[in-house]
Design an enzyme around this catalytic site. Structure first.
Site, short mmCIF file in Angstrom:
data_model
loop_
_atom_site.label_atom_id
_atom_site.label_comp_id
_atom_site.label_asym_id
_atom_site.label_seq_id
_atom_site.Cartn_x
_atom_site.Cartn_y
_atom_site.Cartn_z
N GLY A 92 -6.25 -4.81 -2.22
CA GLY A 92 -6.18 -5.54 -3.47
C GLY A 92 -7.60 -5.79 -3.97
O GLY A 92 -8.48 -6.16 -3.20
N ARG B 283 2.97 3.20 9.73
CA ARG B 283 1.89 4.16 9.96
C ARG B 283 1.47 4.27 11.42
O ARG B 283 0.75 5.18 11.80
CB ARG B 283 0.66 3.79 9.10
CG ARG B 283 0.82 4.24 7.65
CD ARG B 283 -0.30 3.71 6.79
NE ARG B 283 -0.16 2.28 6.53
CZ ARG B 283 -1.09 1.52 5.94
NH1 ARG B 283 -2.24 2.07 5.58
NH2 ARG B 283 -0.89 0.24 5.73
C1 UD1 Z 1 -2.29 -7.19 1.48
C2 UD1 Z 1 -2.77 -7.82 0.17
C3 UD1 Z 1 -4.00 -7.04 -0.33
C4 UD1 Z 1 -5.08 -7.05 0.74
C5 UD1 Z 1 -4.53 -6.53 2.06
C6 UD1 Z 1 -5.54 -6.72 3.16
C7 UD1 Z 1 -0.73 -8.65 -0.83
C8 UD1 Z 1 0.24 -8.47 -1.91
N1 UD1 Z 1 -1.71 -7.76 -0.79
O1 UD1 Z 1 -1.97 -5.84 1.22
O2 UD1 Z 1 -4.49 -7.65 -1.48
O3 UD1 Z 1 -6.17 -6.26 0.32
O4 UD1 Z 1 -3.34 -7.25 2.45
O5 UD1 Z 1 -5.12 -6.13 4.34
O6 UD1 Z 1 -0.66 -9.58 -0.09
N2 UD1 Z 1 3.87 -8.79 5.83
C9 UD1 Z 1 4.96 -9.60 6.03
N3 UD1 Z 1 6.05 -9.44 5.23
C10 UD1 Z 1 6.09 -8.51 4.23
C11 UD1 Z 1 4.98 -7.69 4.03
C12 UD1 Z 1 3.86 -7.85 4.83
O7 UD1 Z 1 4.95 -10.45 6.91
O8 UD1 Z 1 7.12 -8.42 3.56
C13 UD1 Z 1 2.72 -8.94 6.69
C14 UD1 Z 1 2.42 -7.68 7.46
O9 UD1 Z 1 3.06 -7.68 8.72
C15 UD1 Z 1 0.90 -7.75 7.60
C16 UD1 Z 1 0.46 -8.54 6.38
O10 UD1 Z 1 1.60 -9.20 5.89
O11 UD1 Z 1 0.51 -8.46 8.76
C17 UD1 Z 1 -0.15 -7.67 5.30
O12 UD1 Z 1 0.76 -6.66 4.94
P1 UD1 Z 1 0.28 -5.22 4.49
O13 UD1 Z 1 1.45 -4.46 4.00
O14 UD1 Z 1 -0.58 -4.62 5.53
O15 UD1 Z 1 -0.71 -5.59 3.30
P2 UD1 Z 1 -0.64 -5.12 1.81
O16 UD1 Z 1 0.56 -5.68 1.14
O17 UD1 Z 1 -0.85 -3.68 1.77
#
Ligand code: UD1
Ligand code: CA
Length: 430
Positions: A135, A15
């Site tokens: 979440g 995004r």
């Molecule tokens: C996640 C939470 C959600 C919460 C939100 C808050 C999960 C499943 N959900 O959402 O409950 O409300 O954060 O912001 O955890 N990342 C990795 N590897 C991956 C995916 C993500 O390292 O495969 C990292 C991203 O770089 C980021 C963080 O994890 O820093 C959160 O990822 P993002 O996709 O923004 O969060 P959601 O999964 O949407």
């Protein structure tokens, strides 16, 4: 208390619509991931950063600024999601604080509050009017039951306004058991870190919600979020320095880098920008001036002055439309419209309007050295390398292309010629 911190930064950040990895986008002069690392470093000595997208570039950037950071490469193909990110992460201490790399506004005090108490897991929650995208946190009495991702919510669960802010403090022992058990049986076919909450609750563990400030924990996902986060960060930086005694006129128009520092009584007028590791002591920066990576002491600059990196300006007056670059000025006056680059100028010297150091020949940069009490007349060009000794006068409009000795006058001027009545011959009698 010993804790380990794991920062999740493997996500793609689509995004942001940028070729620069999300976590390297800068807020107040520092990549947002570094803000998170700095907050973490105040708490512990064991920090792991989980990377995947543009991992080499991010790791290189971190290693250029920090020592003792552990890197973990997520296997995103096989184990996508925040739970996948934790697979294979080994930490030193018994308590693990997990946070996202895109939370540049989180303070170490708030992180610390998440490590307190004796629940098996503390998790950060925020109450939002519009919870969409987050979440949802199901809370029973005082304790958390589970986190349900928006895409997996029932219509009833979607109405929950208490959301997961994405920071958790978990006992290592629990992580070691739960992470291998995670599955991707959900709407996004991802391994959710959030599923460990339910696993813990099912085993009778206590999961405590810690209510945190939305302003600090809101993630940055778009350029719009980035701009909002910067505004908040700027307010913090300005407030901090005003409390330390810096006077600011129309503070909302002033930009100050997170690395800039002030000492004594400084005054910043409207529209001033202070970049990099600038240090200002007892200095007045007038409206719309830009200062970059420079030391300025007992001086006044501007309005509309520009001080470029690696300048050292002491007891000096710099007026409007004067640009200084990589120069040392001590007790100098340069009031108007000048370029001073790669120069050293000593006490009592006056730089007239329109004086230019010609420091570049298209290949290399050269030095201009000016001693004490030198009067440089307006519109002088100083062709570097050149040295002007003490007590010299340079006539207006002179091109100085050789060194000038102590006490001399330098003048290069085409003699002025006049032609009588030329005007009337040219335009005719009026
Ligand atoms: C996640 C939470 C959600 C919460 C939100 C808050 C999960 C499943 N959900 O959402 O409950 O409300 O954060 O912001 O955890 N990342 C990795 N590897 C991956 C995916 C993500 O390292 O495969 C990292 C991203 O770089 C980021 C963080 O994890 O820093 C959160 O990822 P993002 O996709 O923004 O969060 P959601 O999964 O949407
Ligand atoms: Ca996601």
């Amino acid at each position: 208390m010993s804790i380990s911190v794991v920062i999740l930064a493997a996500g793609q950040g689509t995004r942001m619509k940028s070729t620069t990895p999300k976590v390297l986008h800068s807020i107040s002069g520092k990549p947002m991931l570094f803000h998170a690392i700095d907050a973490a470093q105040m708490l512990c000595d064991d920090i792991t950063v989980v990377l995947f997208h543009q991992a080499e570039r991010i790791q290189k950037e971190i290693e250029a600024h920090y020592e003792n950071i552990t890197f973990h490469r997520q296997n995103v193909q096989e184990f996508p999601g925040t739970g996948g990110a934790m697979k294979g992460v080994y930490v030193k201490h018994d308590k693990v604080l997990i946070l996202n790399g895109d939370m540049p506004l989180v303070t170490h005090e708030s992180l610390l509050s998440l490590t307190q108490g004796d629940a098996h897991i503390n998790m950060s929650v925020i109450k939002l009017k519009n919870p969409s995208g987050y979440g949802r946190v199901v809370i029973d009495e005082e304790n958390v039951r589970e986190i349900v991702e928006e895409k997996d919510c029932t219509p009833e669960q979607k109405k929950i306004q208490t959301v997961n802010a994405g920071v958790y403090c978990v006992q290592k022992e629990l992580l070691e058991r739960y992470i291998p058990q995670l599955n991707n049986d959900n709407a996004q076919a991802e391994y959710y870190l959030t599923d460990i909450i339910k696993m813990a609750v099912d085993e009778g563990k206590i999961v405590h919600p810690v209510y945190v400030a939305e302003e600090e924990f809101k993630g940055v996902n778009s350029k719009l979020d980035l701009a909002h986060a910067e505004e908040i960060m700027q307010t913090r930086i300005r407030n901090k320095w005003m409390k330390e005694g810096v006077t600011m006129r129309l503070p909302q128009t002033i930009y100050i880098d997170v690395q800039a520092t002030f000492e004594g009584e400084c005054m910043l007028e409207n529209g001033v920008s202070i970049h990099g590791k600038s240090h200002l002591v007892n200095t007045h920066i007038k409206a719309q001036s830009v200062i970059e990576d420079s030391l300025i002491e007992n001086s006044d600059i501007g309005p509309m002055g520009r001080i470029r990196p690696h300048s050292k300006i002491i007891g000096t007056h710099i007026g409007n439309f004067v640009e200084v670059k990589k120069s040392n000025l001590n007790g100098v006056k340069a009031g108007h419209l000048s370029y001073i680059g790669d120069a050293t100028i000593e006490e009592g010297s006056n730089i007239g309007a329109g004086v230019i150091t010609c420091n570049y020949d298209g290949k290399r940069k050269y030095q201009t050295i000016i001693g004490r009490n030198v009067f440089v007349g307006s519109d002088t060009q100083l062709v570097a390398p050149v040295t002007i000794e003490d007590d010299v006068m340079i006539a207006a409009g002179t091109t100085v292309n050789k060194n000038i000795k102590k006490g001399e006058l330098a003048i290069s001027r085409t003699p002025l010629k006049t032609i009588q009545n030329f005007f009337y011959k040219f335009f005719g009698d009026k």
